[in-house]
Design a protein around this motif. Structure first.
Motif, mmCIF file in Angstrom:
data_model
loop_
_atom_site.group_PDB
_atom_site.id
_atom_site.type_symbol
_atom_site.label_atom_id
_atom_site.label_comp_id
_atom_site.label_asym_id
_atom_site.label_seq_id
_atom_site.Cartn_x
_atom_site.Cartn_y
_atom_site.Cartn_z
ATOM 1 N N PRO A 100 43.200 42.198 40.341
ATOM 2 C CA PRO A 100 45.279 42.208 40.728
ATOM 3 C C PRO A 100 46.317 42.495 39.598
ATOM 4 C CG PRO A 100 44.521 39.739 39.540
ATOM 5 C CD PRO A 100 43.213 40.125 39.857
ATOM 6 N N LYS A 101 47.088 43.163 40.353
ATOM 7 C CA LYS A 101 48.179 43.706 39.909
ATOM 8 C C LYS A 101 48.440 42.588 38.985
ATOM 9 C CE LYS A 101 49.250 47.213 43.096
ATOM 10 N NZ LYS A 101 50.235 48.022 43.858
ATOM 11 N N GLU B 257 44.773 41.953 45.853
ATOM 12 C CA GLU B 257 46.030 42.983 46.175
ATOM 13 C C GLU B 257 47.046 42.715 47.420
ATOM 14 O OE1 GLU B 257 47.159 44.905 44.330
ATOM 15 O OE2 GLU B 257 45.131 45.747 43.173
#
Length: 499
Positions: free
Chosen positions: A483-484, A419
């Motif tokens: 993760p985004k 992140e």
């Protein structure tokens, strides 16, 4: 004063404040004489009474100084300068009494010392150049500083205090800044330069990085005054830059037995915790400089100089101190900075520091506009800010590449790291696409930033792959660890930066 008194009433109040200043000045001298006479011993009750009296006197003098400044009472303000006897005479004599530093009275002692420090700060800042030289002899001020540093170190050690102890350390940083940086106090600065023992005590007391990392982001407490608050951050920027430029003093203070490499890593990690507050410091300084017509350019130049020293000092500490700040060292600048990333838990802090260095750029551009900085200086400062970003990104990538072989990290740490890495990637991408907020993005700046973009993204995928591999071996679900994903605008941003 709030009811708009007439000229006669204002003049009468001015005279009354002058008379009060003379009484307070005399009180400081008289109490000091009593304590220094040696005619009688002071028990704890007597010491406490003097402490309480000094506390009230300092609070009153500080309040009167504030009123005199707000309402342009020049004569009262000048008379109140003599109240410096309260801290420098009475306070210094009080600190020499053994009972005054006992653990039972340490809370009151810190409160009293804080009130002295706040008053002294107000008197120093409120004095014009003609009065400043007469405010106190260098010997008096340095003797008080030495006693104050010893008192706080005895009660609180070198750790950052809380409450009034923390306010005391922050106020002391302001006093040190004033005496070191203002030409009016050149004799005081010269005396401090000659006093190696006091320098070591102040370095221990003001561990600049920790003060910087915990300073208030908005006016509050003893810094609630809107005009006073910016000087706190200006002083802390100065102290942090001096800490980066005077590593040998810090090494001596921490002990000669400490190896240079261990000391370097320790200092680099301390700076790492301070860097996320750099955008706050420069924002406050830039806003103050914009509102200060007569000295705004000078303040802006100082802040730019401090920022360059901090970024340069961090980069040298974090990368073994071998890299020079020149574009011909581009390859060396992207080498792993192994002393910064010792575990996966370090990655979020490293990413936060790198993001902060990018977020500093708009405030740097504003300060440059105020200072009238030329293009060459902008390029040089831009390099000093970009080099540590590149080093951090390379160090993180280097560590994450080895995650697949196992190691002491948890799924929670891997999730937090990915992140943070994605946030760093997004911050860098937007900054490059936006022209780094007004700073020149010439070679090798753009190459370093693009390399940092790639390194951060690689590290994120390495961390995610290691997490998924461990989960597969353990039949665990890692959906929360992904993760985004970049949205289309961020993808376009990255492609535009790369082009």
């Amino acid at each position: 004063m709030t009811s708009s008194p007439g000229a006669a009433m204002a003049a009468a109040l001015d005279r009354a404040m002058q008379a009060g200043a003379r009484q307070l000045t005399g009180l400081g001298t008289r109490l000091a004489a009593v304590m220094c006479s040696g005619e009688r011993a002071f028990d704890s009750a007597a010491v406490e009474r003097i402490q309480q009296q000094l506390f009230v006197a300092c609070e009153l003098a500080q309040h009167l100084t504030n009123v005199a400044a707000e309402h342009d009472m020049t004569r009262a303000a000048q008379a109140l300068q003599s109240c410096v006897t309260l801290p420098l005479e009475c306070g210094h004599a009080l600190m020499a009494i053994p009972d005054a530093s006992s653990s039972e009275g340490s809370g009151l002692a810190i409160d009293v010392l804080c009130s002295q420090t706040v008053l002294l700060d107000w008197l120093i800042r409120g004095s014009d150049s003609a009065v400043a030289a007469q405010l106190a002899s260098p010997e008096q001020l340095l003797a008080w500083l030495s006693a104050a540093a010893s008192r706080v170190l005895a009660v609180n050690g070198a750790s950052l205090g809380r409450g009034n102890a923390r306010s005391l350390q922050l106020c002391l940083s302001l006093i040190v800044y004033q005496t070191v940086c203002h030409l009016s106090f050149a004799p005081h600065a010269a005396a401090l330069q000659r006093d190696a023992s006091l320098q070591r005590s102040l370095v221990q007391l003001l561990t600049a990085a920790r003060l910087f990392a915990t300073a208030p982001a908005r006016p509050e407490g003893v810094f609630r005054d809107i005009d006073h608050f910016p000087w706190l951050w200006i002083a802390l920027l100065s102290l942090l830059s001096m800490a980066c430029s005077a590593r040998h003093i810090v090494q001596h203070a921490l002990g000669r037995s400490t190896s240079p490499d261990v000391l370097r890593r320790k200092m680099a990690r301390q700076l790492l915790q301070a860097l996320p507050r750099l955008p706050v410091a420069l924002r406050v300084a830039a806003e103050h400089a914009q509102l200060t017509a007569d000295s705004g350019a000078e303040v802006a130049c100082r802040m730019l100089s401090f920022t360059g020293r901090i970024a340069n000092g961090f980069h040298l500490l974090a990368s073994s101190g071998l890299q020079a700040l020149a574009d011909r060292h581009l390859a060396a600048a992207t080498a792993p900075v192994s002393s910064i990333v010792g575990s996966l838990a370090d990655v979020p802090a490293c990413c936060a520091a790198a993001c902060a260095l990018m977020q500093v750029l708009p405030h740097v551009a504003a300060l440059q506009a105020l200072a009238g900085a030329v293009v060459d200086r902008r390029d040089q400062l831009g390099m000093k800010l970009v080099l540590p970003i590149s080093g951090i990104a390379a160090a993180v990538r280097y560590y994450c590449q080895g995650m697949g072989s196992g190691g002491p990290w948890s799924a929670a740490e891997a999730t937090a790291a990915t992140e943070a890495l994605w946030q760093l990637h997004t911050t860098l991408c937007r900054a490059v696409h936006g022209g780094t907020a007004g700073l020149t993005v010439a070679q090798p700046h753009s190459e370093l930033l693009l390399t940092s973009l790639a390194a951060g993204l690689d590290a994120a995928w390495d961390a995610q792959a290691a997490l998924q591999g461990r989960a597969a071996n353990n039949n665990a679900d890692v959906a929360d660890g992904k993760p985004k994903q970049a949205d289309s605008s961020e993808v376009k941003c990255f492609l535009a930066a790369a082009v």
